[in-house]
Design a protein around this motif. Structure first.
Motif, PDB file in Angstrom:
ATOM      1  N   THR A 215       0.893  -1.233   0.076  1.00 54.63           N
ATOM      2  CA  THR A 215       0.007   0.138   0.050  1.00 54.63           C
ATOM      3  C   THR A 215       0.899   1.284   0.014  1.00 54.63           C
ATOM      4  O   THR A 215       0.492   2.408  -0.428  1.00 54.63           O
ATOM      5  N   LYS A 216       2.118   1.087   0.422  1.00 49.61           N
ATOM      6  CA  LYS A 216       2.987   2.267   0.392  1.00 49.61           C
ATOM      7  C   LYS A 216       3.114   2.605  -1.006  1.00 49.61           C
ATOM      8  O   LYS A 216       3.626   3.965  -1.556  1.00 49.61           O
ATOM      9  N   ALA A 218       1.453   2.145  -3.716  1.00 48.53           N
ATOM     10  CA  ALA A 218       0.248   2.636  -4.193  1.00 48.53           C
ATOM     11  C   ALA A 218       0.085   4.238  -3.735  1.00 48.53           C
ATOM     12  O   ALA A 218      -0.136   5.287  -4.306  1.00 48.53           O
ATOM     13  N   PHE A 219       0.021   4.570  -2.326  1.00 53.12           N
ATOM     14  CA  PHE A 219      -0.116   5.748  -1.604  1.00 53.12           C
ATOM     15  C   PHE A 219       0.869   6.621  -2.455  1.00 53.12           C
ATOM     16  O   PHE A 219       0.454   7.961  -2.631  1.00 53.12           O
ATOM     17  N   SER A 220       2.217   6.320  -2.482  1.00 50.78           N
ATOM     18  CA  SER A 220       3.164   7.295  -2.883  1.00 50.78           C
ATOM     19  C   SER A 220       3.425   7.531  -4.472  1.00 50.78           C
ATOM     20  O   SER A 220       3.890   8.525  -4.824  1.00 50.78           O
ATOM     21  N   LYS A 224      -4.725   7.353  -8.239  1.00 52.65           N
ATOM     22  CA  LYS A 224      -5.910   6.658  -7.895  1.00 52.65           C
ATOM     23  C   LYS A 224      -5.607   5.479  -7.574  1.00 52.65           C
ATOM     24  O   LYS A 224      -4.465   4.629  -8.144  1.00 52.65           O
ATOM     25  N   ILE A 225      -6.287   4.712  -6.717  1.00 57.01           N
ATOM     26  CA  ILE A 225      -6.153   3.158  -6.376  1.00 57.01           C
ATOM     27  C   ILE A 225      -7.322   2.485  -6.733  1.00 57.01           C
ATOM     28  O   ILE A 225      -8.489   3.013  -6.169  1.00 57.01           O
ATOM     29  N   THR A 238      -9.321   8.156  -4.835  1.00 56.97           N
ATOM     30  CA  THR A 238      -8.174   8.719  -4.564  1.00 56.97           C
ATOM     31  C   THR A 238      -7.424   8.191  -3.306  1.00 56.97           C
ATOM     32  O   THR A 238      -8.277   7.489  -2.347  1.00 56.97           O
ATOM     33  N   PRO A 239      -6.102   8.170  -2.962  1.00 57.05           N
ATOM     34  CA  PRO A 239      -5.621   7.683  -1.917  1.00 57.05           C
ATOM     35  C   PRO A 239      -6.355   8.299  -0.689  1.00 57.05           C
ATOM     36  O   PRO A 239      -6.558   7.570   0.323  1.00 57.05           O
ATOM     37  N   ASP A 240      -6.532   9.704  -0.689  1.00 60.08           N
ATOM     38  CA  ASP A 240      -7.006  10.030   0.434  1.00 60.08           C
ATOM     39  C   ASP A 240      -8.420   9.575   0.878  1.00 60.08           C
ATOM     40  O   ASP A 240      -8.623   9.283   2.060  1.00 60.08           O
ATOM     41  N   TYR A 243      -8.347   5.848   2.281  1.00 63.77           N
ATOM     42  CA  TYR A 243      -7.895   5.591   3.462  1.00 63.77           C
ATOM     43  C   TYR A 243      -8.790   6.266   4.608  1.00 63.77           C
ATOM     44  O   TYR A 243      -9.322   5.534   5.762  1.00 63.77           O
ATOM     45  N   PHE A 255      -5.664  -0.690   4.096  1.00 65.62           N
ATOM     46  CA  PHE A 255      -4.359   0.428   4.244  1.00 65.62           C
ATOM     47  C   PHE A 255      -4.281   0.727   5.495  1.00 65.62           C
ATOM     48  O   PHE A 255      -3.925   1.906   5.747  1.00 65.62           O
TER      49      PHE A 255
END
Length: 381
Positions: A215-216, A218-220, A224-225, A238-240, A243, A255
């Protein structure tokens, strides 16, 4: 093939409005399997965006990537790339005609070719001078100019990764596909290469899809995930949003640790096993619900003094994680936080809290409040 071209012309204008890559009900089941590897997956991706496909092993993320690349053929559905239908049912364009670039998990560099020759491998259709110019432009972008005569075995893992990326980018694909691109790198190098790869892709304005179980990554890296589970697309956001507002407990746990606390709806808030939580003004929920769940992350809490309004419990377990301590807290309401309200609850109810204080020990009383939470239906899974 004629039917594919005809369908492309009829749908091109509509497709361009939706995105550069569009998947519609893509499904794949292998002959020996009793369930679908990928089941009715649909999504669109705009030009220049980076999408991460995330999920556990066997979730279908790599199969989906291979279906987009043309390395596997779906049992049904449609894929459009930049207005061209590349998959329609069992008909599909060959992988080498899809204008996609691929970075494999093991990089798949040719050991008998140097960096220049590896990067130039996919440029057979260009004239010699034009191909050389393209290779040097791409190598310059990936920071490998001084190593063009070296062979793969003479390079570090990070350098090999950049060569594989340069080879995939040299033909200027419309879509870049990456299968676990960072999995062979150590932790320190991984962080550095992730940022380098994102900057390179963004500087070229290329749309990209990467597969990862981390997941790191993906986030960084991703804009979009997409979360895959048992061949199905559970959520794309979106990552935000993924989460902070997951649509299921599975996505939430994927996550990071999350709390889903049972609560009874009261006129001004919620009664929980740990005490009363006041309802904030930006806390939408159905007023007809009697029972709900309060969703919050371990870090979305503040610790309180006894005289302040608070929730409370007892430390059951402490886990040291370097920069913070993770506390497993069970129910143990004091007179202040219970305020005369009793709530029937499972004796095993516990939550996770995050603390930068390292002196906690099992049996300690914890007083805290929620800084942020979301109200979920009890039916949410």
């Amino acid at each position: 093939m004629r039917s594919l071209k005809l369908e492309t012309r009829n749908k091109k204008q509509e497709t361009m409005k939706n995105g550069i890559i569009n998947l519609n009900n893509i499904s794949k089941r292998y002959r020996s399997a009793d369930k679908f590897a990928v089941e009715e997956v649909s999504f669109s991706l705009e030009k220049g965006q980076i999408l991460a496909l995330v999920g556990e092993s066997g979730s279908g993320k790599t199969t989906l990537l291979r279906l987009i690349a043309g390395l596997e053929h779906p049992d049904g559905g449609k894929i459009e790339l930049n207005g061209e239908v590349i998959v329609s049912g069992r008909k599909s364009l060959p992988a080498n005609k899809r204008k996609t670039g691929m970075v494999f998990q093991d990089y798949a560099l040719f050991p008998h070719l140097n960096i220049f020759e590896n990067v130039a491998f996919g440029l057979k259709g260009l004239k010699k001078k034009e191909a050389e110019k393209r290779v040097f432009e791409t190598i310059e972008l990936t920071g490998l100019r001084e190593d063009v005569k070296k062979y793969p075995h003479q390079l570090s893992g990070g350098q090999q990764q950049r060569v594989a990326l340069a080879r995939a980018l040299a033909p200027r694909p419309q879509l870049l596909l990456m299968d676990e691109p960072f999995s062979n790198l150590d932790t320190i190098l991984r962080d550095q290469v992730r940022e380098e790869v994102r900057q390179i892709i963004k500087s070229m304005g290329i749309t990209a899809i990467l597969v990862t179980h981390d997941t790191k990554d993906a986030f960084s890296t991703a804009d979009k995930i997409a979360v895959m589970h048992d061949g199905k697309l559970l959520q794309l956001d979106t990552p935000d949003n993924l989460y902070n507002d997951p649509n299921s407990s599975y996505v939430a746990e994927l996550f990071g640790k999350a709390n889903n606390l049972d609560a009874v709806v009261e006129p001004n808030g919620f009664n929980t096993p740990f005490g009363f939580v006041s309802r904030s003004g930006n806390c939408p929920f159905s007023p007809n619900k009697e029972k709900v769940k309060l969703f919050f992350r371990a870090e979305e809490t503040d610790f309180c003094n006894p005289e302040e309004p608070h929730l409370c419990g007892m430390v059951e377990q402490c886990v040291y994680l370097g920069d913070h301590m993770q506390l497993k807290v069970c129910c143990n309401r004091c007179k202040t936080c219970s305020n005369g309200n009793e709530l029937k609850t499972n004796e095993n109810t516990s939550i996770l809290l995050k603390s930068t204080v390292q002196t906690w020990k099992p049996g300690d009383t914890v007083r805290f409040r929620l800084k942020n939470f979301k109200v979920k239906d009890t039916e949410s899974q």
